[in-house]
Design a protein around this motif. Structure first.
Motif, PDB file in Angstrom:
ATOM      1  N   MET A   1       0.842  -1.182   0.000  1.00 33.85           N
ATOM      2  CA  MET A   1       0.000   0.000   0.000  1.00 33.85           C
ATOM      3  C   MET A   1       0.890   1.249   0.000  1.00 33.85           C
ATOM      4  SD  MET A   1      -2.953   1.184   2.693  1.00 33.85           S
ATOM      5  CE  MET A   1      -1.803   1.565   4.012  1.00 33.85           C
ATOM      6  N   ILE A   2       0.625   2.175  -0.928  1.00 33.58           N
ATOM      7  CA  ILE A   2       1.395   3.412  -1.043  1.00 33.58           C
ATOM      8  C   ILE A   2       0.442   4.587  -0.981  1.00 33.58           C
ATOM      9  CG2 ILE A   2       2.919   4.789  -2.494  1.00 33.58           C
ATOM     10  CD1 ILE A   2       3.955   2.219  -3.722  1.00 33.58           C
ATOM     11  N   LEU A   3       0.795   5.540  -0.093  1.00 33.26           N
ATOM     12  CA  LEU A   3       0.007   6.755   0.050  1.00 33.26           C
ATOM     13  C   LEU A   3       0.926   7.940  -0.188  1.00 33.26           C
ATOM     14  CD1 LEU A   3      -2.763   7.991   0.880  1.00 33.26           C
ATOM     15  CD2 LEU A   3      -1.911   8.047   3.242  1.00 33.26           C
ATOM     16  N   GLU A   4       0.572   8.823  -1.145  1.00 38.90           N
ATOM     17  CA  GLU A   4       1.415   9.955  -1.489  1.00 38.90           C
ATOM     18  C   GLU A   4       0.621  11.256  -1.371  1.00 38.90           C
ATOM     19  OE1 GLU A   4       2.829   9.142  -5.417  1.00 38.90           O
ATOM     20  OE2 GLU A   4       4.489   7.910  -4.710  1.00 38.90           O
ATOM     21  N   GLY A   5       1.346  12.326  -0.933  1.00 34.32           N
ATOM     22  CA  GLY A   5       0.745  13.654  -0.899  1.00 34.32           C
ATOM     23  C   GLY A   5      -0.356  13.800   0.120  1.00 34.32           C
ATOM     24  N   PHE A   6      -0.277  13.094   1.221  1.00 34.44           N
ATOM     25  CA  PHE A   6      -1.315  13.196   2.253  1.00 34.44           C
ATOM     26  C   PHE A   6      -1.013  14.385   3.160  1.00 34.44           C
ATOM     27  CE2 PHE A   6      -2.893  12.219   6.541  1.00 34.44           C
ATOM     28  CZ  PHE A   6      -4.235  12.049   6.266  1.00 34.44           C
ATOM     29  N   GLU A   7      -2.046  15.233   3.411  1.00 28.42           N
ATOM     30  CA  GLU A   7      -1.895  16.403   4.271  1.00 28.42           C
ATOM     31  C   GLU A   7      -3.058  16.480   5.246  1.00 28.42           C
ATOM     32  OE1 GLU A   7      -1.392  19.935   1.970  1.00 28.42           O
ATOM     33  OE2 GLU A   7       0.283  19.119   0.780  1.00 28.42           O
ATOM     34  N   LEU A   8      -2.723  16.934   6.481  1.00 29.37           N
ATOM     35  CA  LEU A   8      -3.749  17.052   7.516  1.00 29.37           C
ATOM     36  C   LEU A   8      -3.550  18.388   8.225  1.00 29.37           C
ATOM     37  CD1 LEU A   8      -6.058  15.779   9.213  1.00 29.37           C
ATOM     38  CD2 LEU A   8      -4.265  14.801  10.688  1.00 29.37           C
ATOM     39  N   TYR A   9      -4.660  19.177   8.335  1.00 29.00           N
ATOM     40  CA  TYR A   9      -4.609  20.492   8.963  1.00 29.00           C
ATOM     41  C   TYR A   9      -5.652  20.578  10.070  1.00 29.00           C
ATOM     42  CZ  TYR A   9      -1.921  21.742   4.799  1.00 29.00           C
ATOM     43  OH  TYR A   9      -0.981  21.775   3.800  1.00 29.00           O
ATOM     44  N   SER A  10      -5.403  21.484  11.019  1.00 31.55           N
ATOM     45  CA  SER A  10      -6.373  21.719  12.085  1.00 31.55           C
ATOM     46  C   SER A  10      -7.500  22.587  11.556  1.00 31.55           C
ATOM     47  CB  SER A  10      -5.694  22.410  13.268  1.00 31.55           C
ATOM     48  OG  SER A  10      -5.404  23.770  12.947  1.00 31.55           O
ATOM     49  N   PRO A  11      -8.610  22.679  12.291  1.00 33.27           N
ATOM     50  CA  PRO A  11      -9.708  23.561  11.842  1.00 33.27           C
ATOM     51  C   PRO A  11      -9.273  25.009  11.661  1.00 33.27           C
ATOM     52  CG  PRO A  11     -10.471  22.084  13.568  1.00 33.27           C
ATOM     53  CD  PRO A  11      -8.988  21.895  13.473  1.00 33.27           C
ATOM     54  N   HIS A  12      -8.153  25.412  12.310  1.00 34.10           N
ATOM     55  CA  HIS A  12      -7.658  26.787  12.165  1.00 34.10           C
ATOM     56  C   HIS A  12      -6.651  26.913  11.020  1.00 34.10           C
ATOM     57  CE1 HIS A  12      -9.601  27.810  15.940  1.00 34.10           C
ATOM     58  NE2 HIS A  12      -9.002  26.762  16.502  1.00 34.10           N
ATOM     59  N   GLY A  13      -6.421  25.840  10.308  1.00 32.36           N
ATOM     60  CA  GLY A  13      -5.526  25.876   9.167  1.00 32.36           C
ATOM     61  C   GLY A  13      -4.061  25.603   9.502  1.00 32.36           C
ATOM     62  N   ASP A  14      -3.782  25.210  10.743  1.00 31.24           N
ATOM     63  CA  ASP A  14      -2.396  24.897  11.135  1.00 31.24           C
ATOM     64  C   ASP A  14      -2.023  23.494  10.674  1.00 31.24           C
ATOM     65  OD1 ASP A  14      -2.116  27.347  12.409  1.00 31.24           O
ATOM     66  OD2 ASP A  14      -2.961  26.568  14.279  1.00 31.24           O
ATOM     67  N   THR A  15      -0.794  23.345  10.225  1.00 38.08           N
ATOM     68  CA  THR A  15      -0.319  22.057   9.725  1.00 38.08           C
ATOM     69  C   THR A  15      -0.213  21.043  10.852  1.00 38.08           C
ATOM     70  OG1 THR A  15       0.948  23.137   7.990  1.00 38.08           O
ATOM     71  CG2 THR A  15       1.569  20.872   8.558  1.00 38.08           C
ATOM     72  N   ILE A  16      -0.717  19.860  10.649  1.00 31.53           N
ATOM     73  CA  ILE A  16      -0.554  18.752  11.593  1.00 31.53           C
ATOM     74  C   ILE A  16       0.328  17.680  10.963  1.00 31.53           C
ATOM     75  CG2 ILE A  16      -1.719  16.898  12.822  1.00 31.53           C
ATOM     76  CD1 ILE A  16      -4.147  18.728  13.076  1.00 31.53           C
ATOM     77  N   LEU A  17       0.077  17.327   9.718  1.00 32.93           N
ATOM     78  CA  LEU A  17       0.848  16.269   9.069  1.00 32.93           C
ATOM     79  C   LEU A  17       0.886  16.513   7.571  1.00 32.93           C
ATOM     80  CD1 LEU A  17       2.269  13.459   9.527  1.00 32.93           C
ATOM     81  CD2 LEU A  17       0.083  12.421   8.896  1.00 32.93           C
ATOM     82  N   ILE A  18       2.080  16.435   7.010  1.00 31.62           N
ATOM     83  CA  ILE A  18       2.263  16.438   5.566  1.00 31.62           C
ATOM     84  C   ILE A  18       3.160  15.251   5.237  1.00 31.62           C
ATOM     85  CG2 ILE A  18       3.192  17.646   3.571  1.00 31.62           C
ATOM     86  CD1 ILE A  18       2.635  20.256   4.977  1.00 31.62           C
TER      87      ILE A  18
END
Length: 629
Positions: A1-18
Motif C-alpha cells: 500500500m502506497i500513500l502519497e501527498g497526504f496532508e492534515l490540517y487543524s480547523p484553524h488551518g495549522d499544519t498537523i501532518l504532511i
C-alpha cells in the motif's frame, strides 16, 4: 500500500501532518481468523508532523474527539483488532513540538519547543503491547534546531509509560560517543518537561567520549566550561540535579588520568553545582594542566607559574570537594621533586586564590628554585595567597622548614613567617641547630630588574666549618649582628653595603673581638670599587672586576708562579684591577692555652692586575710581612 501527498490540517488551518510518501507492506492473512493485521514494513518519507499543546487542549484535539464518540452500551465482541508492526523506516522526516504552557529557552535544547529535522531511523523486531514497546534500533539520526545532532544511535530499546531503557547502546552526537547502557525512570511522560528534577537516570558507560559542548546543549552555563573526556568506565545513578557516580576512570589531553567516585549536586547550573570526589587518583603534567585549567576555569589568561614547570608529572591521591572552580583539597601530591600533603582550598573563580596547610617530609627545593647550594627540605607551612604570576602573587606564610639542606648541611628546624606581595618579601625566621643559632629579618624587593636585599641577622654560637661555610675547622662565631643594604641583578653589579658589628669569634689560636666590619660596593661592571674596612683590615679592589671568574683568575696566577700547587685552570673573563690591602694588629682577647699567643702584625700590600680573557699581562707586588705567630 502506497500513500502519497497526504496532508492534515487543524480547523484553524495549522499544519498537523504532511506526508510526501507512505509505503506499507501489509499482510492480511491473519485478519480473518485472529483479527490481526501484520505490517511487515512501514516507511515514512519526507514527512512533517507538528504537535502543539495548549492549557486544556492540543492541535489534534478535534481528531481525538472525532474518533472517540460518546460512550454507548458496550456490545460484546469476540476479539479486538491487533496490529503487528515488524519494521519502521523513517527517511528525511521532520517533527515539531510546541507546548504553549511552558517557559521557553533560547540557548539550550528546549523540550517544550522542539524542531527535529533530517530524522532518519530503522526500527526492527518491534513488539507492541498496550503498555510498552520493544524495538531494535538499527539506525537513528537527527538534527535539532539548536544545533544538537544525533549522528548515530544503535540500541535494544524498551519504552513504557514508566521506563525507557537502552541496552547495548551506541550514541554518537556532535562531539561525544556514549556506549553501553542507559535507563530513564519516571512517573509519566509529563516528567520530561522537568527532566533534571523528575527523571531518574541510571548509566553504565565504557570506552566513551564526553565533550562539554554537547552538555552545553542542555545547560547554558556549561558554555563557559570546556573539556573533552575519554571515559574508560563509569556507573552513575540519580537525577541530573543529584548524581552519584562510582568507579570512574577518565582520561583527557595527553597524559591526564582520573579514577575515583563523585557525587554531583546542582546541575544543570554549573556555577552552583557541588562536586564531591572521593578515593580520587589523579595524574597529570604541567603541559596538560596549562591546557585544562584555563578551559575549566573560564579564564583564557590563566597561566600556571613558570616555576611549576619543573614539577613535570604530578599525581594526587585524596579527596576534592566544592565547585568546579572553587574547591577544598585533602590529600597527597607526588612530584618528581618530592611528595606534598595538603588540607587546603583552591579558587579559580576570578583570580587564583589558595589557603591551607602544606606539608612535606622531603622536597627538592634546590631543583625547584634552580639553586645548586640548596638541596632537599621538609616543611609544614600555612599559606594564604592569591595570584598566579610574579607580579600578582601575594602570600602570607607561617610555619617551619625541617631538615633543610644548604651547602650539604642539614639544619634541623627553621621557623619562618612572612608576606610576599607586589614582588616583595618581608619576613622573619630563626635557626635553632646544634651548630647554629641565628635570628633574622629579611626585606627583599624584586619588582625592578635590580633586586633590593635588606637583611638583619643576629648570629650566635655558629660553627662555620660544621655548616660547610668555611674550610677551616676551628672558626666559631659566638656573637655578631649583620645588616645588608644591597641592590643588583647579579654579583657583578651589586651595589650597597654589608655591616657586621661586635664580632666575637674563636679559632684554634684563641678568641677574637672585632668591633665592626663594613663591606661596600659601588660603580658598574666596567668601573667598580669594592672596599672592606674594619679595626683590623682595610682592603679595596678598583677597576674592571668580574667576581664570577675572579677565583679562576687568581688560580691562574698561582699556577704561573707556583705550578707545584696543582690548581686546575679554568676560563675567566676580563680583569683590570688594583688591589690594596692593609692590616692592623689583632690580638686574641682570650689566647688559646694550647698554643703560643698569636697576633696579626701590621702589613701593607698593593697589587695591580690586568688580564684580557685568559692572557696575563702584568703584575706588580709591594713586599709585605707575613702573619706573626
Amino acid at each position: 500500500m502506497i500513500l502519497e501527498g497526504f496532508e492534515l490540517y487543524s480547523p484553524h488551518g495549522d499544519t498537523i501532518l504532511i506526508a510526501e510518501k507512505l509505503n506499507a507492506s501489509v499482510d492480511l492473512n491473519q485478519y480473518w481468523d485472529d483479527k490481526k493485521i501484520v505490517i511487515n514494513k512501514l516507511t515514512l518519507e519526507n514527512t512533517t508532523a507538528y504537535y502543539q499543546a495548549y492549557k486544556d487542549s492540543s492541535n489534534i484535539q478535534f481528531l481525538l474527539q472525532y474518533f472517540t464518540p460518546p460512550k454507548k452500551k458496550e456490545k460484546k465482541v469476540s476479539k479486538n483488532l491487533n496490529f503487528d508492526l515488524k519494521q519502521l523506516e523513517l527517511i528525511n522526516n521532520q517533527f515539531r513540538y510546541l507546548d504553549h504552557t511552558k517557559k521557553h529557552y533560547a540557548k539550550v535544547v528546549d523540550f517544550g519547543d522542539l524542531d527535529i529535522k533530517q530524522l532518519n531511523a530503522d526500527f526492527r523486531n518491534i513488539k507492541l503491547t498496550d503498555k510498552s514497546i520493544q524495538v531494535d534500533i538499527k539506525q537513528l539520526n537527527l538534527r535539532e534546531k539548536k544545533g544538537l545532532e544525533v549522528k548515530g544511535l544503535v540500541a535494544k530499546a524498551f519504552v513504557s509509560n514508566k521506563r525507557i531503557q537502552l541496552d547495548k547502546l551506541l550514541l554518537i552526537t556532535n562531539k561525544s560517543t556514549i556506549k553501553d547502557f542507559v535507563k530513564l525512570e519516571f512517573n509519566s511522560f509529563d516528567d520530561f518537561s522537568d527532566f533534571n528534577n523528575r527523571v531518574n537516570v541510571s548509566l553504565r558507560i565504557k570506552n566513551s567520549i564526553l565533550n562539554s559542548e554537547d552538555i552545553a546543549f542542555f545547560s547554558s552555563s556549561m558554555h563557559r566550561v570546556k573539556f573533552d573526556l575519554k571515559i574508560k568506565q563509569a556507573t552513575a545513578q540519580g537525577r541530573v540535579n543529584h548524581i552519584d557516580a562510582k568507579n570512574i576512570q577518565i582520561e583527557t589531553e595527553k597524559a591526564t588520568k582520573l579514577k575515583g567516585n563523585v557525587k554531583i549536586i546542582g546541575l544543570p547550573d554549573i556555577d552552583q553545582t557541588d562536586f564531591k570526589l572521593t578515593d580520587l587518583s589523579l595524574q597529570s603534567t604541567y603541559a596538560d594542566l596549562q591546557v585544562i585549567l584555563p578551559k575549566l576555569s573560564n579564564n583564557k589568561n590563566f597561566k600556571l607559574p613558570e616555576i611549576v614547570k619543573i614539577l613535570n608529572t604530578v599525581s594526587y591521591q585524596g579527596d576534592l570537594h566544592g565547585l568546579y572552580n572553587n574547591f577544598h583539597i585533602d590529600g597527597e601530591l607526588k612530584t618528581e621533586l618530592g611528595a606534598l600533603s595538603t588540607k587546603s582550598s583552591l579558587n579559580f573563580q576570578n583570580e587564583t586564590q589558595f589557603s591551607g596547610l602544606y606539608e612535606s617530609k622531603s622536597f627538592d627545593i634546590g631543583r625547584f628554585l634552580n639553586n645548586s647550594l640548596l638541596k632537599t627540605t621538609g616543611f609544614n607551612l600555612n599559606l594564604k595567597g592569591k595570584g598566579s604570576s610574579s607580579k600578582t602573587l601575594s602570600i602570607d606564610l607561617d610555619g617551619n622548614l625541617e631538615n633543610f639542606n644548604f651547602r650539604n648541611y642539614t639544619y634541623q628546624q627553621i621557623p619562618i613567617s612572612g608576606i610576599i606581595a607586589e614582588e616583595k618579601f618581608k619576613g622573619s625566621g630563626s635557626i635553632k641547630d646544634p651548630n647554629a643559632s641565628i635570628d633574622f629579618q629579611a626585606d627583599v624587593d624584586w619588582s625592578d630588574t635590580s633586586v633590593l636585599y635588606n637583611l638583619v641577622a643576629g648570629i650566635h654560637e655558629t660553627n662555620l666549618y660544621a655548616l660547610h661555610l668555611s674550610q677551616q675547622d676551628s672558626i666559631i662565631v659566638h656573637n655578631t649582628t649583620i645588616e645588608t643594604n644591597l641592590k643588583g641583578s647579579n654579583i657583578n653589579n651589586l651595589v650597597g653595603d654589608l655591616k657586621a658589628n661586635n664580632i666575637n669569634f674563636s679559632t684554634k689560636k684563641g678568641t677574637f673581638d672585632i668591633k665592626e666590619v663594613v663591606f661596600q660596593a659601588s660603580g658598574d661592571e666596567i668601573n667598580r670599587l669594592l672596599t672592606v674596612s674594619s679595626d683590623v683590615v682595610v682592603a679595596s679592589l678598583i677597576g674592571q672586576i668580574d667576581l664570577k671568574t675572579i677565583v679562576p683568575y687568581f688560580k691562574m696566577l698561582a699556577m704561573r708562579y707556583a705550578p707545584a700547587i696543582g690548581f686546575e685552570t679554568e676560563l675567566y673573563n676580563n680583569q683590570n684591577l688594583n688591589w690594596t690591602f692593609k692590616s692592623n694588629h689583632l690580638n686574641p682577647s682570650r689566647p688559646s692555652l694550647k698554643r703560643k699567643s698569636a697576633s696579626i702584625a701590621e702589613q701593607l700590600c698593593t697589587l695591580n692586575f690586568q688580564a684580557r680573557k685568559t692572557l696575563h699581562n702584568s703584575i706588580y707586588i709591594v713586599p709585605f710581612s707575613n702573619i706573626v705567630a
